[in-house]
Design an enzyme around this catalytic site. Structure first.
Site, PDB file in Angstrom:
ATOM      1  N   ILE A   1     195.174  36.130   4.757  1.00  0.00           N
ATOM      2  CA  ILE A   1     195.639  37.240   3.927  1.00  0.00           C
ATOM      3  C   ILE A   1     194.690  37.468   2.758  1.00  0.00           C
ATOM      4  O   ILE A   1     194.280  36.524   2.080  1.00  0.00           O
ATOM      5  CB  ILE A   1     197.060  36.971   3.376  1.00  0.00           C
ATOM      6  CG1 ILE A   1     198.096  36.938   4.499  1.00  0.00           C
ATOM      7  CG2 ILE A   1     197.459  38.008   2.339  1.00  0.00           C
ATOM      8  CD1 ILE A   1     198.313  38.277   5.196  1.00  0.00           C
TER       9      ILE A   1
ATOM     10  N   GLY B   1     186.709  31.030 -12.105  1.00  0.00           N
ATOM     11  CA  GLY B   1     186.511  32.473 -12.237  1.00  0.00           C
ATOM     12  C   GLY B   1     186.393  33.185 -10.916  1.00  0.00           C
ATOM     13  O   GLY B   1     187.289  33.114 -10.076  1.00  0.00           O
TER      14      GLY B   1
ATOM     15  N   ASP C   1     152.640  41.579  -8.744  1.00  0.00           N
ATOM     16  CA  ASP C   1     153.856  41.560  -7.920  1.00  0.00           C
ATOM     17  C   ASP C   1     154.699  42.819  -8.115  1.00  0.00           C
ATOM     18  O   ASP C   1     155.576  43.118  -7.294  1.00  0.00           O
ATOM     19  CB  ASP C   1     154.691  40.315  -8.222  1.00  0.00           C
ATOM     20  CG  ASP C   1     154.175  39.097  -7.454  1.00  0.00           C
ATOM     21  OD1 ASP C   1     153.491  39.294  -6.435  1.00  0.00           O
ATOM     22  OD2 ASP C   1     154.450  37.968  -7.877  1.00  0.00           O
TER      23      ASP C   1
ATOM     24  N   PHE D   1     165.091  37.200 -11.177  1.00  0.00           N
ATOM     25  CA  PHE D   1     166.106  36.727 -10.239  1.00  0.00           C
ATOM     26  C   PHE D   1     167.290  36.081 -10.942  1.00  0.00           C
ATOM     27  O   PHE D   1     168.229  35.630 -10.287  1.00  0.00           O
ATOM     28  CB  PHE D   1     165.503  35.726  -9.248  1.00  0.00           C
ATOM     29  CG  PHE D   1     164.361  36.275  -8.444  1.00  0.00           C
ATOM     30  CD1 PHE D   1     164.277  37.628  -8.145  1.00  0.00           C
ATOM     31  CD2 PHE D   1     163.363  35.443  -7.986  1.00  0.00           C
ATOM     32  CE1 PHE D   1     163.220  38.147  -7.412  1.00  0.00           C
ATOM     33  CE2 PHE D   1     162.288  35.943  -7.249  1.00  0.00           C
ATOM     34  CZ  PHE D   1     162.217  37.302  -6.961  1.00  0.00           C
TER      35      PHE D   1
ATOM     36  N   GLU E   1     169.882  30.792  -5.328  1.00  0.00           N
ATOM     37  CA  GLU E   1     170.101  30.940  -6.767  1.00  0.00           C
ATOM     38  C   GLU E   1     171.590  30.985  -7.129  1.00  0.00           C
ATOM     39  O   GLU E   1     172.000  30.425  -8.151  1.00  0.00           O
ATOM     40  CB  GLU E   1     169.425  32.215  -7.297  1.00  0.00           C
ATOM     41  CG  GLU E   1     167.912  32.155  -7.340  1.00  0.00           C
ATOM     42  CD  GLU E   1     167.288  32.705  -6.062  1.00  0.00           C
ATOM     43  OE1 GLU E   1     166.066  32.930  -6.066  1.00  0.00           O
ATOM     44  OE2 GLU E   1     168.030  32.906  -5.075  1.00  0.00           O
TER      45      GLU E   1
ATOM     46  N   HIS F   1     193.393  32.104  -8.790  1.00  0.00           N
ATOM     47  CA  HIS F   1     194.677  32.802  -8.759  1.00  0.00           C
ATOM     48  C   HIS F   1     195.815  31.865  -8.348  1.00  0.00           C
ATOM     49  O   HIS F   1     196.987  32.229  -8.467  1.00  0.00           O
ATOM     50  CB  HIS F   1     194.607  34.004  -7.808  1.00  0.00           C
ATOM     51  CG  HIS F   1     194.211  33.667  -6.415  1.00  0.00           C
ATOM     52  ND1 HIS F   1     192.894  33.626  -6.007  1.00  0.00           N
ATOM     53  CD2 HIS F   1     194.939  33.339  -5.332  1.00  0.00           C
ATOM     54  CE1 HIS F   1     192.839  33.305  -4.731  1.00  0.00           C
ATOM     55  NE2 HIS F   1     194.070  33.105  -4.302  1.00  0.00           N
TER      56      HIS F   1
ATOM     57  N   HIS G   1     159.525  42.475  -9.415  1.00  0.00           N
ATOM     58  CA  HIS G   1     159.450  41.127  -9.968  1.00  0.00           C
ATOM     59  C   HIS G   1     159.279  41.120 -11.491  1.00  0.00           C
ATOM     60  O   HIS G   1     159.093  40.060 -12.084  1.00  0.00           O
ATOM     61  CB  HIS G   1     158.288  40.356  -9.327  1.00  0.00           C
ATOM     62  CG  HIS G   1     158.599  39.822  -7.971  1.00  0.00           C
ATOM     63  ND1 HIS G   1     159.100  40.603  -6.959  1.00  0.00           N
ATOM     64  CD2 HIS G   1     158.494  38.565  -7.463  1.00  0.00           C
ATOM     65  CE1 HIS G   1     159.276  39.859  -5.879  1.00  0.00           C
ATOM     66  NE2 HIS G   1     158.926  38.621  -6.160  1.00  0.00           N
TER      67      HIS G   1
ATOM     68  N   ARG H   1     155.311  28.781 -19.675  1.00  0.00           N
ATOM     69  CA  ARG H   1     155.890  28.049 -18.535  1.00  0.00           C
ATOM     70  C   ARG H   1     155.168  26.715 -18.351  1.00  0.00           C
ATOM     71  O   ARG H   1     155.772  25.728 -17.924  1.00  0.00           O
ATOM     72  CB  ARG H   1     155.806  28.883 -17.251  1.00  0.00           C
ATOM     73  CG  ARG H   1     154.407  29.211 -16.776  1.00  0.00           C
ATOM     74  CD  ARG H   1     154.371  29.775 -15.367  1.00  0.00           C
ATOM     75  NE  ARG H   1     153.024  30.219 -15.005  1.00  0.00           N
ATOM     76  CZ  ARG H   1     152.607  30.362 -13.762  1.00  0.00           C
ATOM     77  NH1 ARG H   1     153.402  30.102 -12.751  1.00  0.00           N
ATOM     78  NH2 ARG H   1     151.374  30.784 -13.517  1.00  0.00           N
TER      79      ARG H   1
END
Length: 636
Positions: A189, A119, A452, A420, A394, A71, A456, A344
């Site tokens: 402020i 942002g 889990d 996540f 994260e 801003h 998860h 993975r």
């Protein structure tokens, strides 16, 4: 040392900046005059310290400047104009107008001199930490003769209230990032009023506890500002300069008021304030003496850049720098896969293959590297290597990765469990807005996570990321498709996510990069198909088994693998229509509502997951061959 003449020059420069910003907001009838006016004195002194070359704004050894509070953009644009960047006075007058170089919040690649899109509040603080980390890594790889710059970040009360700043500053202190200078515009402020209504912590103690050097000053005292910057540049820790300022400094009636935060001051207020400080009632007024003083940034920066270029000529690391600027993706030797494995796991081998070929390929995980399979073997840890250990942070990881991508010579990745990824969402959105080339490794991609349980097991995440512009989500069906996905992704020049399985998946036939670039391809065909099954990731082999069952029953069925839904959306109708025949059914262990763009029927998740073995859950939630074939037979 500052003398009285220089102080008077500084005062005139500061007041010029104030009214330039106030005029911009007033002209737009929209914006935030308070923070720019309060920061003007700091900006003047910073101009004497910062190292930039406006004629070549992407110089790799320039200082980085991050406005965490976007801003305050009126101040940034004013500085860019006065420093000599490609931002004209007319651009300042077009502040917040459609297609101007001066949008309401600064945007990377849109305005020369803007190093990153920040942002949401707090993002910029983490971005600055990322730039400082990038600089340390670059210095380790290339040497201090090539990389030796500082990172400056201006932030406010709101930035330090956001949780992301806690995470990032903790990491900065842990790594002793002495090239990082965070200037805190402490005006007490926020939009709702004084910060005391919701905030009372001791910021100095907080940062001391995080191993920072902390200096507290009067943010309108030029001597104190200058001395603080000198001390910060010689510190062996990251430095927080707490600059006590007055919002809308220079405004006769609104100085110190929260009313000056996010609304124009008004023509009468600006006129009265200018007269009170000895200025003419004239808009966008920049005296020649002020313009000349600010132009020193460009002149000094040009000299520094030329010296750097001369020193680079005989530097043996120049070839390494060139290769980092222009990575050769064709030099990557991908692994050969011969057995079933989780994507993975195959992805871990692919990451290491890329790392061996590209010195600028860096990244890490939010304390999940063994599960994400993201360790780059024999490559060392930050700052002496390319493995980054983010800890359980994260939020900060996402924003730091954005800065690594924007630094200029790195291709970063970050990793966590897919569920996540929500913690990274603001940073991923900003990366997509910037079209930054970076990669997200998101493992444990579905109810296949198993025991889990629902907390998860990602259900809705994949739909959200597929809806994000400029973002490409890849969900490979097996190890071979994973390779082809990477070959396509590396050339997209946009952020990409890899959604990968925890469980082993069958090794299917090899697939060409040519097929993958369309996002979807026919995996298994059948003569005059009455049914087309669409699937991604772990559901592709289920679709293949279902097709076999349907074909055996005389229902001709085609299987289409869709590893990247986003790329498929970009194809013309001729190609899209060539994929589908007959009744189209999408199969995916997620919410999957986006599939209705192509499918008559979606077999997906209607609720959250549960705690049990992954194979049990696939059957329980309807992803068995028997259930899928029954649904299709009933439907047709």
């Amino acid at each position: 040392m500052l003398d009285n003449n220089k102080i008077q020059d500084y005062k005139l420069m500061g007041d010029t900046l104030r009214f330039l910003c106030a005029d911009m907001v007033q002209e737009a009838n929209s914006g935030h005059p308070g923070a720019p006016m309060g920061l003007a004195d700091i900006a003047v002194v910073l101009s004497e310290h910062i190292k930039l070359n406006p004629k070549q704004p992407e110089w790799i050894n320039r200082d980085r400047l991050v406005f965490s509070g976007g801003h305050a953009s009126a101040l940034l644009y004013s500085l860019l104009h006065l420093w000599g960047f490609d931002v004209s006075l007319d651009d300042l007058k077009n502040f917040r107008k459609l297609n101007s170089k001066t949008p309401g919040h600064p945007e990377y690649k849109h305005t020369k001199g803007v190093d990153i899109t920040t942002g949401p509040l707090g993002q910029g603080v983490a971005n600055a930490v990322g730039f400082a980390m990038a600089s340390k890594m670059a210095q380790n790889i290339l040497g201090s003769e090539i990389i030796s710059h500082n990172v400056y970040c201006l932030c406010g009360d709101g930035d330090l209230q956001e949780g992301i700043s806690y995470e990032a500053c903790s990491l900065a202190g842990h790594h002793c990032l002495d090239n990082l200078i965070l200037i805190y515009d402490s005006n007490h402020i926020t939009i709702e009023g004084d910060t005391s209504i919701a905030w009372s912590e001791d910021i100095k103690m907080r940062f001391c506890a995080q191993a920072w050097n902390v200096i507290e000053i009067d943010g309108h005292n030029f001597y104190e500002i200058d001395n603080a910057l000198i001390k910060a540049k010689s510190s062996n820790k990251p430095t927080l300069i707490i600059a006590n300022t007055t919002i809308a400094k220079g405004s006769v009636n609104l100085s110190g008021s929260h009313k000056a935060h996010g609304a124009p001051l008004g023509d009468d207020e600006i006129r009265e304030s200018k007269i009170a400080l000895g200025f003419e009632d004239k808009k966008f007024d920049i005296k020649d003496s002020v313009a000349i003083r600010f132009a020193n940034v460009s002149e000094i920066g040009l000299v520094e850049h030329k010296r750097w270029e001369e020193s680079l000529k005989n530097n043996p690391k120049k070839s390494m720098l060139d290769s980092m600027f222009n990575p050769d993706f064709s030099s990557i030797i991908y692994p050969k896969f011969t057995k079933d494995m989780a994507t993975r796991v195959s992805n871990g081998e692919i990451l290491n293959a890329i790392s061996k070929a590209l010195p600028g390929f860096v990244g890490g995980s939010a304390d999940l590297a063994p599960s994400n399979n993201t360790e780059l073997k024999n490559s060392g840890d930050f700052p002496n290597g390319v493995n980054l250990h983010y800890g359980i942070r994260e939020h900060a990881m996402g924003a730091i990765s954005n800065a690594l991508a924007n630094y200029g010579i790195f291709i970063p990745f970050s990793a966590t469990f897919f569920v996540f990824s929500d913690y990274l969402l603001p940073s991923v959105r900003i990366a997509s807005l910037m079209k930054s080339r970076e990669f997200y490794i998101w493992t444990h991609d579905s109810i296949g996570v198993g025991e889990d349980g629902a907390t998860h097991q990602p259900i809705e995440q994949i739909s959200h990321y597929r809806s994000m512009p400029n973002f490409y989500l890849f969900r490979p069906a097996d190890a071979n498709e994973n390779i082809a996905c990477w070959q396509v992704a590396l050339n997209l020049n946009s952020p990409c996510g890899f959604v990968l399985s925890r469980q082993n998946l069958p090794l299917l036939d090899e697939v060409s990069t040519e097929s993958l670039k369309y996002g979807a391809y026919i995996k298994q065909d059948s003569k005059e198909p009455k049914v087309t099954l669409l699937a991604s990731g772990s559901e592709v082999h289920i679709a293949l088994r279902s097709a076999e069952s349907l074909n055996n029953e005389g229902i001709s069925t085609r299987v289409v693998s869709v590893p990247c839904y986003d790329l498929l959306l970009e194809q013309d109708l001729t190609y899209i229509n060539s994929l589908f025949s007959g009744y189209v059914v999408a199969i995916e262990a997620s919410r999957g509502l986006e599939w209705y763009k192509f499918a008559h029927k979606v077999i997906g998740m209607n609720g959250f997951g549960a705690s049990a073995n992954g194979e049990v859950l696939f059957d329980y939630f309807g992803f068995s061959v028997e259930n899928i074939t029954n649904i299709i037979k009933q439907s047709i």
